[in-house]
Design a protein around this motif. Structure first.
Motif, PDB file in Angstrom:
ATOM      1  N   VAL A   1       0.832  -1.200   0.000  1.00 34.86           N
ATOM      2  CA  VAL A   1       0.000   0.000   0.000  1.00 34.86           C
ATOM      3  C   VAL A   1       0.863   1.245   0.000  1.00 34.86           C
ATOM      4  O   VAL A   1       0.696   2.139  -0.838  1.00 34.86           O
ATOM      5  CB  VAL A   1      -0.936   0.007   1.230  1.00 34.86           C
ATOM      6  N   ALA A   2       1.806   1.303   0.935  1.00 31.23           N
ATOM      7  CA  ALA A   2       2.662   2.480   1.058  1.00 31.23           C
ATOM      8  C   ALA A   2       3.852   2.146   1.948  1.00 31.23           C
ATOM      9  O   ALA A   2       3.794   1.206   2.746  1.00 31.23           O
ATOM     10  CB  ALA A   2       1.885   3.649   1.663  1.00 31.23           C
ATOM     11  N   HIS A   3       4.932   2.907   1.783  1.00 30.14           N
ATOM     12  CA  HIS A   3       6.048   2.775   2.711  1.00 30.14           C
ATOM     13  C   HIS A   3       6.708   4.127   2.904  1.00 30.14           C
ATOM     14  O   HIS A   3       6.520   5.068   2.101  1.00 30.14           O
ATOM     15  CB  HIS A   3       7.047   1.699   2.261  1.00 30.14           C
ATOM     16  N   ILE A   4       7.498   4.224   3.973  1.00 32.61           N
ATOM     17  CA  ILE A   4       8.164   5.485   4.293  1.00 32.61           C
ATOM     18  C   ILE A   4       9.470   5.191   4.990  1.00 32.61           C
ATOM     19  O   ILE A   4       9.541   4.349   5.890  1.00 32.61           O
ATOM     20  CB  ILE A   4       7.237   6.378   5.163  1.00 32.61           C
ATOM     21  N   GLY A   5      10.531   5.865   4.572  1.00 37.91           N
ATOM     22  CA  GLY A   5      11.830   5.709   5.199  1.00 37.91           C
ATOM     23  C   GLY A   5      11.923   6.500   6.491  1.00 37.91           C
ATOM     24  O   GLY A   5      11.138   7.422   6.733  1.00 37.91           O
ATOM     25  N   ARG A   6      12.897   6.165   7.303  1.00 42.64           N
ATOM     26  CA  ARG A   6      13.024   6.791   8.613  1.00 42.64           C
ATOM     27  C   ARG A   6      13.222   8.295   8.517  1.00 42.64           C
ATOM     28  O   ARG A   6      12.700   9.057   9.315  1.00 42.64           O
ATOM     29  CB  ARG A   6      14.179   6.164   9.401  1.00 42.64           C
ATOM     30  N   GLN A   7      13.998   8.720   7.528  1.00 40.00           N
ATOM     31  CA  GLN A   7      14.228  10.142   7.336  1.00 40.00           C
ATOM     32  C   GLN A   7      13.212  10.744   6.386  1.00 40.00           C
ATOM     33  O   GLN A   7      13.382  11.873   5.915  1.00 40.00           O
ATOM     34  CB  GLN A   7      15.646  10.367   6.801  1.00 40.00           C
ATOM     35  N   GLU A   8      12.164  10.003   6.093  1.00 35.90           N
ATOM     36  CA  GLU A   8      11.121  10.424   5.163  1.00 35.90           C
ATOM     37  C   GLU A   8      11.705  10.753   3.799  1.00 35.90           C
ATOM     38  O   GLU A   8      11.138  11.532   3.038  1.00 35.90           O
ATOM     39  CB  GLU A   8      10.331  11.610   5.715  1.00 35.90           C
ATOM     40  N   ASN A   9      12.858  10.144   3.495  1.00 36.30           N
ATOM     41  CA  ASN A   9      13.488  10.364   2.203  1.00 36.30           C
ATOM     42  C   ASN A   9      13.018   9.356   1.165  1.00 36.30           C
ATOM     43  O   ASN A   9      13.435   9.409   0.006  1.00 36.30           O
ATOM     44  CB  ASN A   9      15.009  10.279   2.347  1.00 36.30           C
ATOM     45  N   SER A  10      12.174   8.456   1.580  1.00 34.30           N
ATOM     46  CA  SER A  10      11.621   7.485   0.649  1.00 34.30           C
ATOM     47  C   SER A  10      10.163   7.276   1.008  1.00 34.30           C
ATOM     48  O   SER A  10       9.839   6.602   1.974  1.00 34.30           O
ATOM     49  CB  SER A  10      12.375   6.151   0.737  1.00 34.30           C
ATOM     50  N   ILE A  11       9.296   7.889   0.250  1.00 33.50           N
ATOM     51  CA  ILE A  11       7.856   7.764   0.494  1.00 33.50           C
ATOM     52  C   ILE A  11       7.219   7.235  -0.780  1.00 33.50           C
ATOM     53  O   ILE A  11       7.446   7.754  -1.875  1.00 33.50           O
ATOM     54  CB  ILE A  11       7.220   9.112   0.870  1.00 33.50           C
ATOM     55  N   TYR A  12       6.438   6.194  -0.599  1.00 34.83           N
ATOM     56  CA  TYR A  12       5.776   5.566  -1.737  1.00 34.83           C
ATOM     57  C   TYR A  12       4.330   5.269  -1.369  1.00 34.83           C
ATOM     58  O   TYR A  12       4.042   4.807  -0.277  1.00 34.83           O
ATOM     59  CB  TYR A  12       6.484   4.260  -2.113  1.00 34.83           C
ATOM     60  N   VAL A  13       3.445   5.561  -2.278  1.00 33.47           N
ATOM     61  CA  VAL A  13       2.035   5.174  -2.145  1.00 33.47           C
ATOM     62  C   VAL A  13       1.627   4.527  -3.458  1.00 33.47           C
ATOM     63  O   VAL A  13       1.887   5.088  -4.535  1.00 33.47           O
ATOM     64  CB  VAL A  13       1.136   6.387  -1.837  1.00 33.47           C
ATOM     65  N   SER A  14       1.004   3.371  -3.375  1.00 29.09           N
ATOM     66  CA  SER A  14       0.596   2.642  -4.560  1.00 29.09           C
ATOM     67  C   SER A  14      -0.301   3.493  -5.447  1.00 29.09           C
ATOM     68  O   SER A  14      -1.128   4.267  -4.943  1.00 29.09           O
ATOM     69  CB  SER A  14      -0.146   1.373  -4.153  1.00 29.09           C
ATOM     70  N   GLY A  15      -0.136   3.338  -6.755  1.00 30.70           N
ATOM     71  CA  GLY A  15      -0.841   4.170  -7.703  1.00 30.70           C
ATOM     72  C   GLY A  15      -2.334   4.255  -7.504  1.00 30.70           C
ATOM     73  O   GLY A  15      -2.928   5.331  -7.596  1.00 30.70           O
ATOM     74  N   SER A  16      -2.948   3.120  -7.198  1.00 33.41           N
ATOM     75  CA  SER A  16      -4.404   3.120  -7.076  1.00 33.41           C
ATOM     76  C   SER A  16      -4.891   3.826  -5.814  1.00 33.41           C
ATOM     77  O   SER A  16      -6.082   4.099  -5.670  1.00 33.41           O
ATOM     78  CB  SER A  16      -4.916   1.674  -7.081  1.00 33.41           C
ATOM     79  N   MET A  17      -3.970   4.108  -4.917  1.00 38.71           N
ATOM     80  CA  MET A  17      -4.332   4.754  -3.661  1.00 38.71           C
ATOM     81  C   MET A  17      -3.813   6.180  -3.542  1.00 38.71           C
ATOM     82  O   MET A  17      -4.111   6.858  -2.555  1.00 38.71           O
ATOM     83  CB  MET A  17      -3.827   3.895  -2.500  1.00 38.71           C
ATOM     84  N   LYS A  18      -3.035   6.592  -4.519  1.00 40.80           N
ATOM     85  CA  LYS A  18      -2.521   7.958  -4.474  1.00 40.80           C
ATOM     86  C   LYS A  18      -3.668   8.953  -4.478  1.00 40.80           C
ATOM     87  O   LYS A  18      -4.656   8.774  -5.177  1.00 40.80           O
ATOM     88  CB  LYS A  18      -1.621   8.224  -5.684  1.00 40.80           C
ATOM     89  N   GLY A  19      -3.510   9.984  -3.685  1.00 37.93           N
ATOM     90  CA  GLY A  19      -4.555  10.991  -3.585  1.00 37.93           C
ATOM     91  C   GLY A  19      -5.618  10.650  -2.564  1.00 37.93           C
ATOM     92  O   GLY A  19      -6.390  11.509  -2.157  1.00 37.93           O
ATOM     93  N   ARG A  20      -5.660   9.381  -2.138  1.00 37.16           N
ATOM     94  CA  ARG A  20      -6.633   8.977  -1.122  1.00 37.16           C
ATOM     95  C   ARG A  20      -5.955   8.561   0.174  1.00 37.16           C
ATOM     96  O   ARG A  20      -6.477   8.807   1.261  1.00 37.16           O
ATOM     97  CB  ARG A  20      -7.486   7.809  -1.636  1.00 37.16           C
ATOM     98  N   PHE A  21      -4.798   7.914   0.064  1.00 39.08           N
ATOM     99  CA  PHE A  21      -4.063   7.416   1.241  1.00 39.08           C
ATOM    100  C   PHE A  21      -2.811   8.254   1.463  1.00 39.08           C
ATOM    101  O   PHE A  21      -2.121   8.622   0.509  1.00 39.08           O
ATOM    102  CB  PHE A  21      -3.657   5.957   1.046  1.00 39.08           C
ATOM    103  N   THR A  22      -2.498   8.501   2.733  1.00 38.60           N
ATOM    104  CA  THR A  22      -1.289   9.230   3.098  1.00 38.60           C
ATOM    105  C   THR A  22      -0.578   8.474   4.206  1.00 38.60           C
ATOM    106  O   THR A  22      -1.208   8.076   5.180  1.00 38.60           O
ATOM    107  CB  THR A  22      -1.622  10.648   3.584  1.00 38.60           C
ATOM    108  N   ILE A  23       0.727   8.284   4.050  1.00 38.95           N
ATOM    109  CA  ILE A  23       1.519   7.624   5.084  1.00 38.95           C
ATOM    110  C   ILE A  23       2.392   8.652   5.776  1.00 38.95           C
ATOM    111  O   ILE A  23       2.912   9.575   5.136  1.00 38.95           O
ATOM    112  CB  ILE A  23       2.369   6.471   4.495  1.00 38.95           C
ATOM    113  N   SER A  24       2.532   8.504   7.089  1.00 40.37           N
ATOM    114  CA  SER A  24       3.368   9.409   7.855  1.00 40.37           C
ATOM    115  C   SER A  24       3.989   8.630   9.013  1.00 40.37           C
ATOM    116  O   SER A  24       3.504   7.560   9.380  1.00 40.37           O
ATOM    117  CB  SER A  24       2.543  10.586   8.387  1.00 40.37           C
ATOM    118  N   ARG A  25       5.051   9.174   9.561  1.00 40.16           N
ATOM    119  CA  ARG A  25       5.667   8.501  10.710  1.00 40.16           C
ATOM    120  C   ARG A  25       6.160   9.515  11.710  1.00 40.16           C
ATOM    121  O   ARG A  25       6.507  10.652  11.349  1.00 40.16           O
ATOM    122  CB  ARG A  25       6.796   7.571  10.278  1.00 40.16           C
TER     123      ARG A  25
END
Length: 123
Positions: free
Chosen positions: A48-72
Motif C-alpha cells: 500500500v505504502a512505505h516510508i523511510g526513517r528520514q522520510e526520504n523514501s515515500i511511496y504510495v501505490s498508484g491506485s491509492m494515491k490521492g486517497r491514502f497518506t503515510i506518515s511517521r
C-alpha cells in the motif's frame, strides 16, 4: 527483535475515512523503513505504502494515491496510514511491516510483520 502492532481498523461506509496506526519497537536499524500492505480474500498481499526513517523514501501505490497518506513519528515510533474516500475494494486485512531498508521491504526479505487489522468498507 522488532515488533509492530497495528490498530485503527474497523467498518466504514464507502466515501468515509479511517486512520491506521502502527506502533513499533526493537532495534532501529531493522525498521528504518516501515510500510503498510493489504490482503483481500483470495488475493495476494500487495504493498500500500512505505516510508523511510528520514522520510526520504515515500511511496504510495498508484491506485491509492490521492486517497491514502503515510506518515511517521520517530519520536513516538509510530507509522500512520490515513485513508480517505474509501471504496469497497479497499476491504482487506491491513498489515504493518518493518525492514532495514525500503528496497528490502517485501516478500523474500527479512521483514517484520504485524498481525494485521481488518478494514471493511461497505457500499
Amino acid at each position: 527483535q522488532v515488533q509492530v502492532v497495528e490498530s485503527g481498523g474497523g467498518l466504514v461506509q464507502a466515501g468515509g475515512s479511517l486512520r491506521l496506526s502502527c506502533a513499533a519497537s526493537g532495534p532501529l536499524y531493522n525498521r528504518n523503513c516501515m510500510g503498510w500492505f493489504r490482503q483481500a480474500p483470495g488475493k495476494e498481499r500487495e504493498r500500500v505504502a512505505h516510508i523511510g526513517r528520514q522520510e526520504n523514501s515515500i511511496y504510495v501505490s498508484g491506485s491509492m494515491k490521492g486517497r491514502f497518506t503515510i506518515s511517521r513519528s520517530n519520536a513516538k515510533d509510530t507509522v500512520d496510514l490515513q485513508m480517505n474516500s474509501l471504496k469497497p475494494e479497499d476491504t482487506a486485512i491491513y498489515y504493518c511491516a518493518a525492514a532495514p531498508s525500503c528496497p528490502t521491504l517485501g516478500p523474500g526479505y527479512n521483514v517484520y510483520w504485524g498481525r494485521g487489522t481488518q478494514v471493511t468498507v461497505s457500499s
